[in-house]
Design a protein around this motif. Structure first.
Motif, PDB file in Angstrom:
ATOM      1  N   UNK A  98      26.534  37.462  18.879  1.00 47.59           N
ATOM      2  CA  UNK A  98      27.894  37.476  18.349  1.00 47.59           C
ATOM      3  C   UNK A  98      28.423  36.059  18.157  1.00 47.59           C
ATOM      4  N   UNK A  99      28.132  35.177  19.103  1.00 43.07           N
ATOM      5  CA  UNK A  99      28.571  33.787  18.974  1.00 43.07           C
ATOM      6  C   UNK A  99      27.877  33.114  17.792  1.00 43.07           C
ATOM      7  N   UNK A 177      36.529  37.598  17.392  1.00 35.82           N
ATOM      8  CA  UNK A 177      37.752  38.202  16.861  1.00 35.82           C
ATOM      9  C   UNK A 177      38.387  37.299  15.809  1.00 35.82           C
ATOM     10  N   UNK A 178      38.548  36.027  16.152  1.00 41.30           N
ATOM     11  CA  UNK A 178      39.189  35.099  15.216  1.00 41.30           C
ATOM     12  C   UNK A 178      38.357  34.906  13.960  1.00 41.30           C
ATOM     13  N   UNK A 218      28.452  42.676  12.269  1.00 43.64           N
ATOM     14  CA  UNK A 218      27.275  42.517  13.123  1.00 43.64           C
ATOM     15  C   UNK A 218      27.680  42.217  14.563  1.00 43.64           C
ATOM     16  N   UNK A 219      26.997  42.856  15.511  1.00 40.44           N
ATOM     17  CA  UNK A 219      27.137  42.562  16.947  1.00 40.44           C
ATOM     18  C   UNK A 219      28.573  42.742  17.450  1.00 40.44           C
ATOM     19  N   UNK A 220      29.241  43.750  16.915  1.00 43.41           N
ATOM     20  CA  UNK A 220      30.589  44.067  17.364  1.00 43.41           C
ATOM     21  C   UNK A 220      31.655  43.436  16.499  1.00 43.41           C
ATOM     22  N   UNK A 221      32.522  44.284  15.945  1.00 38.68           N
ATOM     23  CA  UNK A 221      33.638  43.778  15.148  1.00 38.68           C
ATOM     24  C   UNK A 221      34.821  43.410  16.009  1.00 38.68           C
ATOM     25  N   UNK A 222      35.942  43.146  15.351  1.00 38.52           N
ATOM     26  CA  UNK A 222      37.124  42.711  16.091  1.00 38.52           C
ATOM     27  C   UNK A 222      37.602  43.755  17.104  1.00 38.52           C
ATOM     28  N   UNK A 223      37.531  45.038  16.729  1.00 34.60           N
ATOM     29  CA  UNK A 223      38.030  46.085  17.626  1.00 34.60           C
ATOM     30  C   UNK A 223      37.236  46.134  18.922  1.00 34.60           C
ATOM     31  N   UNK A 225      35.420  43.722  20.406  1.00 38.43           N
ATOM     32  CA  UNK A 225      35.630  42.553  21.264  1.00 38.43           C
ATOM     33  C   UNK A 225      37.067  42.470  21.757  1.00 38.43           C
ATOM     34  N   UNK A 226      38.028  42.978  20.986  1.00 37.13           N
ATOM     35  CA  UNK A 226      39.414  43.022  21.469  1.00 37.13           C
ATOM     36  C   UNK A 226      39.542  43.979  22.648  1.00 37.13           C
ATOM     37  N   UNK A 227      38.848  45.122  22.565  1.00 32.31           N
ATOM     38  CA  UNK A 227      38.859  46.059  23.684  1.00 32.31           C
ATOM     39  C   UNK A 227      38.231  45.442  24.936  1.00 32.31           C
ATOM     40  N   UNK A 228      37.128  44.725  24.749  1.00 32.27           N
ATOM     41  CA  UNK A 228      36.487  44.097  25.905  1.00 32.27           C
ATOM     42  C   UNK A 228      37.392  43.029  26.511  1.00 32.27           C
TER      43      UNK A 228
END
Length: 249
Positions: A98-99, A177-178, A218-223, A225-228
């Motif tokens: 993700x990074x 997210x950003x 890819x590898x998780x969208x904003x939703x 990572x915001x939840x995490x």
């Protein structure tokens, strides 16, 4: 070229105590990708399930090309026997990938902004350049702010990296997210300013924005990572804002 994928694959193999092979590599993290990036040209593919990984020989069968973006190969082409397996010391596959995607998004954002500024300065409409219109200036300034914010979040996350240590998932969450939010705004404004030319295959903008929209998911969208990030803040029982602005997550 799978440059980013090769870097991530090498890191993951080293984390599992395996010798990275020479050549181009790709990655497939189960549950987080629609296919294997550059699977048709990869010499090796690293498949990840949690902290377990396996190394497979490429190329991957069943390639389906995507117009203007990275080609993806069907993951069912990895059904053959692995040439090496291992366990990673830390659960870093998803946050590292993700990074990496966040960094790629930031690079594409900067390129799209530069391309759009150049076009607005050269395109003449009603006797003057597009960049002279206040509405266009507003869109360009908003694009610049989004690019700067995404880059700052990425830099903060990168500063938390330490060799042999787990990644700071909260810092990665902020960066992803950003980057995702900026991708939506920058892509929309860039195409508004370019008009129809921005969608043509011959022009570079579409090649950038198609990748932005692919990498954003890819590898998780904003939703995700915001939840995490929200769960971490609730479990920690400490104010979130000071943590996000103190130089590290």
């Amino acid at each position: 070229m799978p440059i980013a994928e090769t870097l991530v694959a090498t890191w993951l193999l080293s984390e599992a105590g395996l010798e990275p092979p020479l050549g181009r590599s790709s990655i497939f993290i189960e549950g987080w990708q629609r296919g294997v990036p550059f699977g048709d040209s990869a010499d090796y593919v690293v498949r990840v399930r949690g902290r377990s990984l396996s190394l497979h020989r490429g190329p991957v069968a069943g390639t389906r090309a995507t117009v203007g973006a990275d080609p993806l190969a069907a993951s069912d082409g990895l059904t053959g026997a692995a040439i090496a397996t291992g366990e990673m010391r830390h659960d870093i596959a998803l946050p590292l990938a993700a990074l990496t995607r966040s960094a790629q998004i930031c690079g594409a954002l900067e390129a799209a902004l530069t391309l759009t500024i150049g076009f607005a300065e050269q395109r003449i409409q009603f006797g003057r350049a597009l960049s002279k219109f206040q509405a266009i200036q507003h869109l360009l300034s908003e694009m610049g702010a989004e690019v700067a914010a995404a880059g700052a979040a990425l830099d903060a996350a990168i500063r938390t990296l330490q060799a042999g240590a787990p990644l700071d998932r909260q810092a990665v969450a902020v960066a992803k997210i950003r980057a995702g939010l900026a991708a939506g705004i920058v892509g929309e404004h860039a195409h508004q300013i370019h008009g129809a030319i921005g969608y043509t295959e011959e022009y570079a903008l579409a090649r950038l924005t198609r990748r932005l929209w692919q990498w954003r998911e890819d590898f998780g969208g904003e939703s995700y990572w915001a939840n995490e990030l929200g769960r971490a803040a609730l479990c920690d029982q400490t104010p979130l804002w000071p943590k996000l602005t103190a130089g590290s997550a």
